[in-house]
Structures are given as C-alpha cells and as structure tokens.
Design a protein around this motif. Structure first.
Motif, PDB file in Angstrom:
ATOM      1  N   UNK A  84       0.827  -1.214   0.000  1.00 52.31           N
ATOM      2  CA  UNK A  84       0.000   0.000   0.000  1.00 52.31           C
ATOM      3  C   UNK A  84       0.857   1.258   0.000  1.00 52.31           C
ATOM      4  N   UNK A  85       1.829   1.315   0.907  1.00 53.62           N
ATOM      5  CA  UNK A  85       2.672   2.508   1.001  1.00 53.62           C
ATOM      6  C   UNK A  85       3.545   2.655  -0.239  1.00 53.62           C
ATOM      7  N   UNK A  86       4.146   1.556  -0.680  1.00 49.77           N
ATOM      8  CA  UNK A  86       5.057   1.588  -1.821  1.00 49.77           C
ATOM      9  C   UNK A  86       4.312   1.951  -3.103  1.00 49.77           C
ATOM     10  N   UNK A  87       3.229   1.238  -3.380  1.00 45.11           N
ATOM     11  CA  UNK A  87       2.512   1.447  -4.626  1.00 45.11           C
ATOM     12  C   UNK A  87       1.871   2.812  -4.749  1.00 45.11           C
ATOM     13  N   UNK A  88       1.347   3.333  -3.645  1.00 40.10           N
ATOM     14  CA  UNK A  88       0.606   4.598  -3.722  1.00 40.10           C
ATOM     15  C   UNK A  88       1.517   5.826  -3.730  1.00 40.10           C
ATOM     16  N   UNK A  89       2.759   5.691  -3.285  1.00 44.31           N
ATOM     17  CA  UNK A  89       3.627   6.866  -3.150  1.00 44.31           C
ATOM     18  C   UNK A  89       4.751   6.914  -4.180  1.00 44.31           C
ATOM     19  N   UNK A  90       4.807   5.943  -5.103  1.00 44.26           N
ATOM     20  CA  UNK A  90       5.922   5.897  -6.045  1.00 44.26           C
ATOM     21  C   UNK A  90       6.010   7.141  -6.934  1.00 44.26           C
ATOM     22  N   UNK A  91       4.890   7.590  -7.489  1.00 43.92           N
ATOM     23  CA  UNK A  91       4.932   8.762  -8.361  1.00 43.92           C
ATOM     24  C   UNK A  91       5.372  10.007  -7.593  1.00 43.92           C
ATOM     25  N   UNK A  92       4.902  10.137  -6.355  1.00 45.33           N
ATOM     26  CA  UNK A  92       5.347  11.254  -5.521  1.00 45.33           C
ATOM     27  C   UNK A  92       6.841  11.142  -5.258  1.00 45.33           C
ATOM     28  N   UNK A  93       7.314   9.933  -4.948  1.00 44.45           N
ATOM     29  CA  UNK A  93       8.737   9.748  -4.711  1.00 44.45           C
ATOM     30  C   UNK A  93       9.573  10.106  -5.922  1.00 44.45           C
ATOM     31  N   UNK A  94       9.090   9.736  -7.114  1.00 38.68           N
ATOM     32  CA  UNK A  94       9.818  10.074  -8.327  1.00 38.68           C
ATOM     33  C   UNK A  94       9.892  11.567  -8.557  1.00 38.68           C
ATOM     34  N   UNK A  95       8.800  12.269  -8.309  1.00 43.63           N
ATOM     35  CA  UNK A  95       8.804  13.720  -8.507  1.00 43.63           C
ATOM     36  C   UNK A  95       9.651  14.428  -7.450  1.00 43.63           C
ATOM     37  N   UNK A 225       5.753  21.249  -7.534  1.00 49.08           N
ATOM     38  CA  UNK A 225       5.000  20.043  -7.176  1.00 49.08           C
ATOM     39  C   UNK A 225       3.521  20.260  -7.443  1.00 49.08           C
ATOM     40  N   UNK A 226       2.929  19.315  -8.125  1.00 49.83           N
ATOM     41  CA  UNK A 226       1.498  19.321  -8.435  1.00 49.83           C
ATOM     42  C   UNK A 226       0.757  18.703  -7.252  1.00 49.83           C
ATOM     43  N   UNK A 227       0.349  19.551  -6.306  1.00 48.91           N
ATOM     44  CA  UNK A 227      -0.265  19.042  -5.074  1.00 48.91           C
ATOM     45  C   UNK A 227      -1.596  18.338  -5.341  1.00 48.91           C
ATOM     46  N   UNK A 228      -2.547  18.943  -6.088  1.00 49.55           N
ATOM     47  CA  UNK A 228      -3.797  18.212  -6.356  1.00 49.55           C
ATOM     48  C   UNK A 228      -3.549  16.881  -7.071  1.00 49.55           C
ATOM     49  N   UNK A 229      -2.649  16.882  -8.063  1.00 45.57           N
ATOM     50  CA  UNK A 229      -2.349  15.646  -8.768  1.00 45.57           C
ATOM     51  C   UNK A 229      -1.739  14.602  -7.857  1.00 45.57           C
ATOM     52  N   UNK A 276      -4.052  17.075 -17.761  1.00 47.42           N
ATOM     53  CA  UNK A 276      -4.183  17.835 -19.003  1.00 47.42           C
ATOM     54  C   UNK A 276      -4.405  19.318 -18.740  1.00 47.42           C
ATOM     55  N   UNK A 277      -4.683  19.684 -17.491  1.00 50.20           N
ATOM     56  CA  UNK A 277      -5.004  21.077 -17.167  1.00 50.20           C
ATOM     57  C   UNK A 277      -4.002  21.708 -16.211  1.00 50.20           C
ATOM     58  N   UNK A 278      -3.265  20.892 -15.458  1.00 49.43           N
ATOM     59  CA  UNK A 278      -2.344  21.433 -14.461  1.00 49.43           C
ATOM     60  C   UNK A 278      -1.191  22.174 -15.135  1.00 49.43           C
ATOM     61  N   UNK A 279      -0.759  23.264 -14.512  1.00 51.54           N
ATOM     62  CA  UNK A 279       0.373  24.038 -15.034  1.00 51.54           C
ATOM     63  C   UNK A 279       1.669  23.253 -14.911  1.00 51.54           C
ATOM     64  N   UNK A 280       1.841  22.550 -13.795  1.00 52.02           N
ATOM     65  CA  UNK A 280       3.030  21.729 -13.555  1.00 52.02           C
ATOM     66  C   UNK A 280       2.572  20.314 -13.190  1.00 52.02           C
ATOM     67  N   UNK A 281       2.145  19.528 -14.169  1.00 48.75           N
ATOM     68  CA  UNK A 281       1.572  18.214 -13.875  1.00 48.75           C
ATOM     69  C   UNK A 281       2.584  17.272 -13.212  1.00 48.75           C
ATOM     70  N   UNK A 282       2.078  16.447 -12.299  1.00 53.18           N
ATOM     71  CA  UNK A 282       2.928  15.458 -11.638  1.00 53.18           C
ATOM     72  C   UNK A 282       3.459  14.448 -12.644  1.00 53.18           C
TER      73      UNK A 282
END
Length: 510
Positions: A84-95, A225-229, A276-282
């Motif tokens: 759960x922790x690994x899978x859900x946070x990977x994109x955040x970790x990459x950014x 950082x794209x916080x909403x994304x 598609x709308x974020x200025x700085x997409x994740x």
C-alpha cells in the motif's frame, strides 16, 4: 575572429577535472564519468534490496506468525502494508527526486529503509511489524525511482546504456527469486528477523558508495510540485492496491473490495483529466504518450501480474507437494535467474540496438506464456529436473527478454527534470500489476481448489489434487496475461532500432 562574435559562456568555464568529467550538471545526481560502472553497482544493490524484500518476507512469515502470535487473517497485512505505502507513493517519490535532487533522495531512501528494516526485525508485536513494513514502503517509494532515474541520467551513451539496463533489468527480474533463496537460508539457519536485518548490510554498502560517487544538488529547472495531482494519484493507487489486496481474503462482492476499486478508478480518471489542465503536472503527458514508453509501461504492468504465476504458486508446489525446504526451494529458482540475467544483458547489448524492442519484448511475452502453459503439466509425481526445470528456463528466458528492454525504453529520451517521475512509472506499473496479479491469481486458484473438493472426501490425496488444480489454474491465467502482453507490445512498439534521442546524444550529461 571578432571577439564580440564569440559567445561568452556563463559562468566562465573553470579548468576543474571534476567538472570536466561530468559534474557540470550536478543536480542529476550522477557520478564522475569514470565511475559510472561503480554507480551501476551501487544502484543495483539498492534495487536488489527493494525487489527481494517482497519475497524474502513471505518466506519469513510462518516463523514470524508463530513468534509474535498473530492470526492467519492478519498475516496478509505484513505484505499489504508494504504494498500500500510503496505502490501509492511511487509517483510522488519520483517527482521528489526531480525536485530535490537524486543523490539526497537516494541516500534518504536508503537510510529510511534501513531504519524501518531494523524496527521490523526487532518487532515485539504484530502492530509494530506492520508499522515497520509500511515505513519500508514509504522509503522504498523514494528509493526505487531515484535509483532508476540515476541510471537513466548517468548512462547517456546508447551502447553503455544498453549494457547498464541489461544488468539492471536482470536484477529487477531476478530479485524475487534471490529473495526466496536468501529468505530460506536466513530463516532456516538463523531467524526470521534476519530477513529484515539483512537490509542493513545492503543499505550500508549502497550508502557508502552513493555518498562517495554521486553528485548533490537540486535541478535549476526543477518543476513545481502538483499538489492536487499528487493527492489524487496517491489516493487512487492506494484504493486500487487495497481493493485487490482485500480481494485475496474476502469475496469480490465484499463492499470494501469493490468500493475501494471503484473509488480508486474514479480518482485515477480524475487524475488523468487533471494532468491535461495542471500548469506543472505530476505526470506530464509527454512522458506516457510516446508509443515506445507507453508500450514499456504496459509491458511492466502485464509481466508484473503474470510472473507471480512462477514465484508464488511454483513456490507452493515445491514446498507443499514436493516437500522442499525453504533453502532448496530458493535454490530451485537459481537456473531461472541465471538464464534471466544472460538474456537481459545479451538482449539490451546486442539485439535491441539493432532491431528494436518490437520483436524482442513480444517474443519474451510469448516465451513466458509458453513457460506458464508448460507448468500446467506438473502433477504430484513430477520431478524437478525432468518436469520443473525446462518450463522454468523457458519462463526465465522470456522474462529476461521483457524486463531490461522495457525498462530501458520506458526511460529513454526523457528530459532530466522528468527522469524521476518516468522511473517511478516503471516501478508503479510493475507494483500495481503485481498487486492485481496476486489478487486475481489467488482468487482464481482458491476457487478452483474449492470446486474440485465439492462432493469429495478431503483425504490427503484429494487435498493434493485440489492444490494441483489450483496451481494449474493460476499457471493458465498467467499464460493468458502474457499472451495479452504479446498482442499489446506487438501493436504498440515501433518497428526498427531505437531512434537517437537528446538523452542518447548527451544532452543530459553526468
């Protein structure tokens, strides 16, 4: 030549050997040019630690359960908490790696993973062990994408990049089998706690190497950082992984199972719309919409789901039917690992640069499907050398043809400031695919065993046949996953050798 016609570099070049050997872009986190192969070793050790942790803990679970006294129903949480922790946070970790700098994130991930492993090894209760596993997942989500993005930005020469990704892909593919062997040895000869303590040795070696070889610094062009994304994709992936994990122990009709899956799917759709709308997409669409990268992400997702047919159910077969010890079970996978390593290195070195990924990855999918189908012929009287080893070697060859080329193509040509999130997508694809594959195969296998037992006396012979029925079902479905992967990769990958990219030509220097 007129002096004004000569552009003055800003700042003026300094005759510094460190800068001349590749530190001119320190934020990318690579090492000096002559140290790139040592960097590969450091990154490989870190990746091995993260990958083998998924299976090494499975071997330790029965002993940990007996020692800490938790129920069968709670046992899944030792695995699920990490996933759960690994899978859900990977994109955040990459950014975060793109934002802060890969060296600091890599070292922080190593240190945190080591501390979490020490806490887990010293656990005195079920809740303490679950918390430690979740913490491992958090720091693993920092570490895994940082490691792959370091590799992506360190090796910019196409030939060297092929060699590096061949080795890295072999490590990623073989790590699960290595975990089975190492877990078996540690559990049988020491104690289940050493399956967690062993991470301290891996982390220490990688930290010393990383501290000495990698350059620090944050990128000057780092994206915001794209916080909403971030919130949308983290919550969506959490719900998806939780829903499939819950399906392993509850019915698919259970409200928690389908509820989390529906919510997760909705959140991910909203996330895709927001990008598609974020200025700085994740996750910028330029990262995923390239055909070769998209095909590679899907290849990692599908192979992550299908390969559990080997590691999970063949482990059950060897231990429960053939009565292998944990050590002997792990050793049984070593020939497969050897074939996978050789196939990964040869493929990325010699074949993909000449003919591209289109014939290679689909061939790997086909061989993996054939290996899975071949395993369905096993019965309670099968022997290892005559019946288990041949399909295992075929599957190992197939997986070797998939992982290294897919990882390399998934990150090829990505701009330096997107390398972290692109690397995270590779890990996310494999992790979510593995979670989905484990849940589906477990459910289908359990159903097959239950159906076989209907109207029969549960004698030991009948129970063994029911188990074989469940394993065979899992192998057939794994074969189907790989067959789908064959079609997908044939359709999506471009024909011909990889095209030169900015990354390949050296635009991202280390």
């Amino acid at each position: 030549m007129d002096r004004e016609a000569v552009p003055a570099p800003e700042p003026a070049p300094v005759p510094d050997p460190v800068r001349e050997t590749g530190a001119s872009v320190p934020h990318t986190g690579g090492g000096r040019h002559e140290h790139r192969w040592l960097i590969l070793a450091v990154v490989g050790i870190a990746q091995l630690m993260v990958v083998l942790d998924a299976t090494i803990v499975n071997i330790a679970l029965p002993s940990a359960q007996k020692d800490l006294g938790f129920s069968d129903g709670n046992r899944q949480w030792i695995v699920t908490a990490y996933a759960l922790a690994f899978g859900s946070l990977l994109l955040l970790g990459g950014r975060i790696a793109d934002l802060v700098g890969r060296k600091i994130v890599f070292l922080a991930g190593l240190a945190g993973f080591a501390v979490a492993s020490a806490i887990g090894g010293a656990a005195t209760s079920f809740s303490m062990l679950v918390a430690a596993r979740a913490l491992q997942g958090v720091f693993g989500a920092l570490l895994a994408p940082a490691a792959l993005s370091l590799l992506t930005t360190t090796f910019t020469d196409p030939r060297e990049r092929a060699k590096a990704f061949g080795i890295y892909g072999a490590i990623a593919g073989a790590g699960g089998a290595v975990g089975l062997l190492l877990g078996g040895v540690l559990t049988e000869y020491l104690d289940w706690r050493w399956c967690l303590y062993v991470n301290l040795a891996f982390a220490l070696i990688a930290m010393v190497g990383g501290a000495r070889l990698l350059h620090s610094g944050a990128p000057p062009d780092r994206p915001k950082l794209d916080v909403p994304g971030t919130l949308l994709v983290s919550a969506g992936l959490f719900c998806i992984v939780y829903g499939f994990s819950n399906a392993e122990t509850h019915a698919w009709s259970d409200a928690l199972t389908w509820g989390f899956l529906v919510v997760g799917a909705v959140l991910l759709v909203v996330f895709a719309w927001w990008q598609t709308r974020a200025t700085h997409p994740l996750l910028p669409l330029r990262v995923v919409l390239d055909r070769d990268r998209g095909a590679s992400f899907l290849a990692m997702f599908i192979s992550g789901a299908g390969m559990f047919g080997v590691f999970l159910f063949l482990t059950y077969y060897l231990q429960q039917i053939l009565q292998y010890t944990p050590v002997k079970t792990g050793a049984a996978f070593l020939p497969m690992v050897a074939v996978m390593v050789v196939a990964s290195v040869v493929t990325t070195n010699n074949l993909v640069p000449k003919v591209g990924a289109k014939p290679i990855v689909p061939l790997g999918m086909g061989l993996s499907a054939a290996g899975m189908a071949w395993l369905t012929a096993l019965d309670v009287h099968s022997s290892y050398a005559a019946h288990v080893l041949p399909p295992l070697l075929v599957a190992g060859l197939g997986l070797g043809l998939i992982f290294a080329p897919a990882m390399s193509m998934a990150t090829a040509g990505v701009a330096a400031h997107d390398a972290g999130v692109a690397s995270a997508m590779v890990n996310t694809s494999q992790q979510v695919g593995g979670s989905i594959g484990t849940a589906l195969l477990n459910t289908l296998a359990t159903t097959a065993a239950s159906n076989y037992l209907v109207g029969k006396r549960p004698t030991p012979e009948v129970q063994a046949q029911a188990a074989m029925q469940s394993y065979s079902t899992a192998y057939w479905w794994s074969a189907l996953f790989f067959a789908i992967g064959l079609v997908v990769t044939v359709v999506l990958y471009r024909r011909g050798a990889p095209r030169p990219t900015d990354t390949d030509s050296g635009a991202v220097h280390m």
